[in-house]
Write a protein that holds these residues in place. Structure first.
Motif, PDB file in Angstrom:
ATOM      1  N   TRP A 123       0.831  -1.190   0.000  1.00 57.69           N
ATOM      2  CA  TRP A 123       0.000   0.000   0.000  1.00 57.69           C
ATOM      3  C   TRP A 123       0.871   1.247   0.000  1.00 57.69           C
ATOM      4  O   TRP A 123       2.018   1.237   0.448  1.00 57.69           O
ATOM      5  N   HIS A 124       0.281   2.334  -0.478  1.00 51.88           N
ATOM      6  CA  HIS A 124       0.938   3.635  -0.473  1.00 51.88           C
ATOM      7  C   HIS A 124       0.157   4.572   0.455  1.00 51.88           C
ATOM      8  O   HIS A 124      -1.065   4.667   0.344  1.00 51.88           O
ATOM      9  N   PHE A 125       0.876   5.241   1.324  1.00 54.12           N
ATOM     10  CA  PHE A 125       0.257   6.153   2.289  1.00 54.12           C
ATOM     11  C   PHE A 125       0.666   7.586   1.959  1.00 54.12           C
ATOM     12  O   PHE A 125       1.795   7.844   1.511  1.00 54.12           O
ATOM     13  N   THR A 126      -0.246   8.519   2.201  1.00 55.87           N
ATOM     14  CA  THR A 126       0.019   9.930   1.942  1.00 55.87           C
ATOM     15  C   THR A 126       0.967  10.478   3.002  1.00 55.87           C
ATOM     16  O   THR A 126       0.709  10.341   4.199  1.00 55.87           O
ATOM     17  N   GLN A 127       2.032  11.083   2.541  1.00 60.96           N
ATOM     18  CA  GLN A 127       3.021  11.672   3.427  1.00 60.96           C
ATOM     19  C   GLN A 127       3.327  13.095   2.977  1.00 60.96           C
ATOM     20  O   GLN A 127       3.003  13.490   1.855  1.00 60.96           O
ATOM     21  N   ARG A 128       3.956  13.848   3.847  1.00 60.53           N
ATOM     22  CA  ARG A 128       4.330  15.223   3.523  1.00 60.53           C
ATOM     23  C   ARG A 128       5.661  15.564   4.181  1.00 60.53           C
ATOM     24  O   ARG A 128       5.992  15.029   5.251  1.00 60.53           O
ATOM     25  N   TRP A 129       6.385  16.448   3.539  1.00 59.61           N
ATOM     26  CA  TRP A 129       7.674  16.906   4.044  1.00 59.61           C
ATOM     27  C   TRP A 129       7.955  18.286   3.452  1.00 59.61           C
ATOM     28  O   TRP A 129       7.267  18.719   2.530  1.00 59.61           O
ATOM     29  N   PRO A 130       8.935  19.020   3.956  1.00 57.89           N
ATOM     30  CA  PRO A 130       9.193  20.371   3.439  1.00 57.89           C
ATOM     31  C   PRO A 130       9.496  20.358   1.947  1.00 57.89           C
ATOM     32  O   PRO A 130      10.221  19.494   1.443  1.00 57.89           O
TER      33      PRO A 130
END
Length: 540
Positions: free
Chosen positions: A394-401
């Protein structure tokens, strides 16, 4: 056998209390003990030692030895009065969606409202306006006299806003963003108006709006995007409005304000701020549209204007996906590509009715599925990645600068660690200047998946500090790199970013840490496959 039943009630008789022998016995005992008295008109006292203790005011003057009144103390607190007024306005607006408020101007002129407005303006800081009057000069001359003068002019109807001072700040793409800096006097009046007016519109704002609202933040908007992405909303419309603050139709904006406010003096105040004009290079220029970006009340007016988009989406487009808006930046997230394209048409239609246009160069459709693409929202890169600890399929939504955010913080660190520009005499002074920048930048991005980027920034900061220490000594320096390990810098108080990452919520349950490679007897070059264990016999 003795009949213990009550006598039968006859029709027409008055209702009488039933007599129970056991209950009367308990009451009699309590009366003898002092818990209840028949001479007090039926007033019930708690049992001795079981009631709430009375609060006695110490050194209370004429009230010494008398019970305290915490509610009265809260009522005399100016801050509590302001909060109570806001709660009452919000409750009234929430109960009646069609109510128009008319008696608001007198509340703006109240002394406690003006003092609270000054406190908030002083906390926000800021430069002086066209009258060159700073916050420090007002404190020197007297804040009480300053607020009394504002109150007198408001009540007499002699208040006139000054033009805003035009300043430009450089954007990430190299362009310049115009800002309007009002005078301190205008900022205080705008803040007082916002304190009174904002709860009325807050009762109408929807949950999809996160920008410049009480108890709302950019982190909550990013979390809403992450949750929607993990629920299958992979097709994103990343929208950008062209010159939003400069193209707002003032007539339509005032019509939206008048839907909730009927006080003509408050409407006149807002209209004056919109028509105050801009002073640039010593000349005052009047603008026919837009709101001055940089004013205290401008974010509230911007949310009021785009509230029509939120209402239309909630009423007509909710089946197309989810809307997440932060002031004039917003995205729509849909489960199919056709829904995303239809959402693009609907959004464009609503913006056309408002007199706004989408920036075609920045507006695009993004497919988040299986990490194919990503987009930048509120300074963060949003993209899907695989998570080995949860489920590698599965692919999960992530965030970074974002890269621009990384570039800006590196430029700021480079500026503060320059030998010629910072003017520091030792390493402690350089660290003292760096820590506020690192702490503020890290607090904003720490709630995402920024561990890799935080490590890069930490290494860059360490390299810059070592370079500063080396160049400070000149050509015959005795500096040695091995004498300045990272532990020494952190012991001196340098803020470390890599240990500050935290997650607001967990994306999915963490599965047991299992290797995807077949278990070996010994890991390494000399390891061999482990012999399979004999199967256990199972009973029939």
């Amino acid at each position: 056998m003795r009949d213990r039943r009550d006598p039968t009630r006859q029709p027409g008789q008055a209702k009488t209390a039933r007599i129970r022998p056991k209950a009367e016995t308990v009451r009699s005992r309590e009366g003898v003990r002092g818990a209840r008295s028949t001479d007090e008109g039926g007033q019930h006292k708690p049992l001795e030692g079981r009631g709430s203790a009375s609060v006695v005011v110490a050194n209370g003057g004429k009230r010494e030895g008398m019970p305290g009144h915490p509610k009265g103390a809260e009522a005399n607190n100016p801050n509590e009065k302001v909060r109570k007024l806001q709660r009452n306005l919000w409750a009234c607006a929430k109960r009646n969606k069609a109510r128009r408020f008319h008696a608001l101007y007198d509340r703006i002129c109240r002394s406690d409202i003006l003092r609270e407005a000054w406190r908030r303006v002083r906390k926000n800081g800021g430069a002086a306006g066209v009258d060159v009057q700073t916050l420090a000069s007002i404190e020197e001359s007297g804040v009480a006299e300053f607020l009394e003068d504002i109150q007198a002019k408001l009540r007499a109807g002699r208040y006139r806003p000054s033009p805003v001072r035009r300043r430009y700040i450089e954007k990430a793409d190299g362009k310049q963003r115009p800002l309007g800096i009002p005078t301190v006097r205008d900022r205080v009046v705008q803040m007082a108006t916002k304190i009174v007016v904002e709860p009325i519109f807050e009762a109408d704002f929807l949950a999809c709006s996160y920008g410049f609202r009480p108890k709302k933040s950019a982190t909550q908007a990013l979390e809403a995007i992450r949750e929607a992405g993990n629920q299958g909303h992979n097709f994103v419309l990343d929208a950008d409005i062209r010159a939003y603050f400069d193209t707002i139709d003032r007539k339509k904006l005032m019509a939206m304000v008048e839907e909730r406010i009927s006080d003509r003096r408050v409407l006149k105040l807002i209209r004056k701020w919109l028509e105050a004009g801009v002073m640039e290079d010593g000349t005052v220029r009047e603008s026919l549209a837009g709101t001055p970006q940089g004013g205290v009340i401008s974010p509230l007016l911007a949310n009021i204007y785009l509230h029509r988009l939120d209402q239309t989406w909630e009423r007509e487009c909710k089946q197309l996906g989810k809307l997440v808006r932060y002031a004039d930046d917003f995205v729509t997230m849909s489960k199919t590509e056709s829904q995303a394209k239809e959402a693009h048409k609907r959004v464009q239609k609503v913006l056309d009715d408002l007199g706004l246009t989408l920036n075609t160069d920045k507006t695009r459709l993004v497919d988040l599925g299986r990490g194919k693409e990503g987009f930048v929202f509120l300074g963060c890169t949003v993209r899907k990645r695989r998570s080995i600890q949860r489920n590698p399929r599965w692919h999960f939504t992530q965030r970074w600068p974002s890269p621009k955010a990384m570039k800006r913080v590196r430029e700021r660190v480079h500026e503060l660690t320059s030998v010629r520009g910072n003017g520091a005499r030792n390493m402690n002074e350089v660290i003292t200047k760096l820590n506020p920048v690192l702490r503020g930048w890290g607090n904003y991005f720490r709630t995402g998946n920024a561990d890799r980027e935080f490590t890069k920034v930490d290494h860059y900061v360490q390299d810059r500090l070592l370079c500063w220490q080396q160049r400070r000594g000149g050509q015959r320096t005795r500096f040695r790199f091995d004498q300045w390990p990272s532990e020494r810098l952190y012991a001196m108080g340098l803020h470390q970013l890599r240990t500050r990452v935290s997650y607001p919520t967990q994306a999915a349950s963490v599965r047991p840490s299992l290797s995807r490679v077949r278990e070996n007897r010994m890991h390494g070059l000399k390891g061999g496959l482990r012999k399979p264990e004999p199967a256990m016999a199972t009973g029939a």
